[in-house]
Design a protein around this motif. Sequence first.
Motif, PDB file in Angstrom:
ATOM      1  N   ARG A  55       0.786  -1.421   0.062  1.00  0.00           N
ATOM      2  CA  ARG A  55       0.032  -0.140   0.037  1.00  0.00           C
ATOM      3  C   ARG A  55       0.929   1.177   0.032  1.00  0.00           C
ATOM      4  O   ARG A  55       2.085   1.287   0.350  1.00  0.00           O
ATOM      5  CB  ARG A  55      -0.963  -0.082   1.311  1.00  0.00           C
ATOM      6  CG  ARG A  55      -1.979  -1.088   1.119  1.00  0.00           C
ATOM      7  CD  ARG A  55      -2.983  -1.000   2.171  1.00  0.00           C
ATOM      8  NE  ARG A  55      -4.155  -1.740   1.728  1.00  0.00           N
ATOM      9  CZ  ARG A  55      -5.102  -1.449   1.804  1.00  0.00           C
ATOM     10  NH1 ARG A  55      -5.867   0.220   1.841  1.00  0.00           N
ATOM     11  NH2 ARG A  55      -6.535  -2.261   1.592  1.00  0.00           N
ATOM     12  N   SER A  56       0.209   2.328  -0.423  1.00  0.00           N
ATOM     13  CA  SER A  56       0.929   3.622  -0.453  1.00  0.00           C
ATOM     14  C   SER A  56       0.220   4.589   0.555  1.00  0.00           C
ATOM     15  O   SER A  56      -1.111   4.484   0.830  1.00  0.00           O
ATOM     16  CB  SER A  56       0.889   4.373  -1.863  1.00  0.00           C
ATOM     17  OG  SER A  56      -0.185   4.430  -2.412  1.00  0.00           O
ATOM     18  N   ARG A 103       6.986   4.550  -0.461  1.00  0.00           N
ATOM     19  CA  ARG A 103       5.582   4.487  -0.636  1.00  0.00           C
ATOM     20  C   ARG A 103       4.712   5.548   0.232  1.00  0.00           C
ATOM     21  O   ARG A 103       3.567   5.542   0.275  1.00  0.00           O
ATOM     22  CB  ARG A 103       5.225   3.125  -0.211  1.00  0.00           C
ATOM     23  CG  ARG A 103       5.989   1.899  -0.674  1.00  0.00           C
ATOM     24  CD  ARG A 103       5.494   1.616  -2.201  1.00  0.00           C
ATOM     25  NE  ARG A 103       3.995   1.419  -2.312  1.00  0.00           N
ATOM     26  CZ  ARG A 103       3.472   1.574  -3.422  1.00  0.00           C
ATOM     27  NH1 ARG A 103       4.011   1.872  -4.550  1.00  0.00           N
ATOM     28  NH2 ARG A 103       2.132   1.318  -3.584  1.00  0.00           N
ATOM     29  N   ASP A 135      -3.276   4.753  -1.439  1.00  0.00           N
ATOM     30  CA  ASP A 135      -4.211   3.747  -0.980  1.00  0.00           C
ATOM     31  C   ASP A 135      -4.784   4.349   0.115  1.00  0.00           C
ATOM     32  O   ASP A 135      -5.891   4.090   0.861  1.00  0.00           O
ATOM     33  CB  ASP A 135      -3.416   2.490  -0.448  1.00  0.00           C
ATOM     34  CG  ASP A 135      -3.057   1.783  -1.663  1.00  0.00           C
ATOM     35  OD1 ASP A 135      -3.922   1.521  -2.580  1.00  0.00           O
ATOM     36  OD2 ASP A 135      -1.870   1.477  -1.859  1.00  0.00           O
ATOM     37  N   TYR A 185     -10.907   8.803  -6.766  1.00  0.00           N
ATOM     38  CA  TYR A 185     -10.245   7.594  -6.238  1.00  0.00           C
ATOM     39  C   TYR A 185     -10.898   7.050  -5.118  1.00  0.00           C
ATOM     40  O   TYR A 185     -10.740   6.970  -4.011  1.00  0.00           O
ATOM     41  CB  TYR A 185      -8.926   8.090  -5.850  1.00  0.00           C
ATOM     42  CG  TYR A 185      -8.200   9.131  -6.545  1.00  0.00           C
ATOM     43  CD1 TYR A 185      -7.507   8.668  -7.923  1.00  0.00           C
ATOM     44  CD2 TYR A 185      -7.651  10.421  -6.182  1.00  0.00           C
ATOM     45  CE1 TYR A 185      -7.048   9.609  -8.678  1.00  0.00           C
ATOM     46  CE2 TYR A 185      -7.217  11.078  -6.985  1.00  0.00           C
ATOM     47  CZ  TYR A 185      -6.631  10.805  -8.274  1.00  0.00           C
ATOM     48  OH  TYR A 185      -6.329  11.583  -9.194  1.00  0.00           O
ATOM     49  N   ASP A 243     -11.486   4.066  -4.095  1.00  0.00           N
ATOM     50  CA  ASP A 243     -10.917   3.052  -3.386  1.00  0.00           C
ATOM     51  C   ASP A 243      -9.829   3.731  -2.215  1.00  0.00           C
ATOM     52  O   ASP A 243      -9.204   3.131  -1.350  1.00  0.00           O
ATOM     53  CB  ASP A 243     -10.093   2.198  -4.102  1.00  0.00           C
ATOM     54  CG  ASP A 243     -11.244   1.218  -5.013  1.00  0.00           C
ATOM     55  OD1 ASP A 243     -12.475   1.105  -4.393  1.00  0.00           O
ATOM     56  OD2 ASP A 243     -10.845   0.869  -5.767  1.00  0.00           O
ATOM     57  N   THR A 244      -9.615   4.926  -2.324  1.00  0.00           N
ATOM     58  CA  THR A 244      -8.769   5.729  -1.370  1.00  0.00           C
ATOM     59  C   THR A 244      -9.335   5.792   0.002  1.00  0.00           C
ATOM     60  O   THR A 244     -10.306   6.151   0.196  1.00  0.00           O
ATOM     61  CB  THR A 244      -8.157   6.911  -1.784  1.00  0.00           C
ATOM     62  OG1 THR A 244      -7.306   6.731  -3.088  1.00  0.00           O
ATOM     63  CG2 THR A 244      -7.411   7.722  -0.797  1.00  0.00           C
TER      64      THR A 244
END
Length: 119
Positions: free
Chosen positions: A2-3, A29, A49, A73, A75-76
Amino acid sequence: MRSLFIVDDSSLIIERLLSMLEGLLPPDRIGYAGSYGEALSLMAHRPPDILLLDVHLPDKSGVELLRVVRRRYPDTIVIMISNQSDESYRSACTALGALRFLDKSTEFEEIPALIESLL
């Protein structure tokens, strides 16, 4: 892997967060920005993420950036951080899709454990 991306206009807060999160994620990341515009530009290249987002930014509201991030985004995971922790901000940010709203003055130390639980 993940980031994580941090958006806060205080370089001291960014430095402190980077220090607190050291070891959870490799440095490559983790990204950061000090303004709404810079954040949008950098996230366009690599959507994160997890986003740690301050409510007050110099060029536009973090709440507005939350709206944009949720739309672009979805899913963030967004965690709001602020010294302005009154219920109206908490409610607005949660309604817009923030996972959590943390008060910098009383809940800041919870950030590493929260991020670790999301990795």
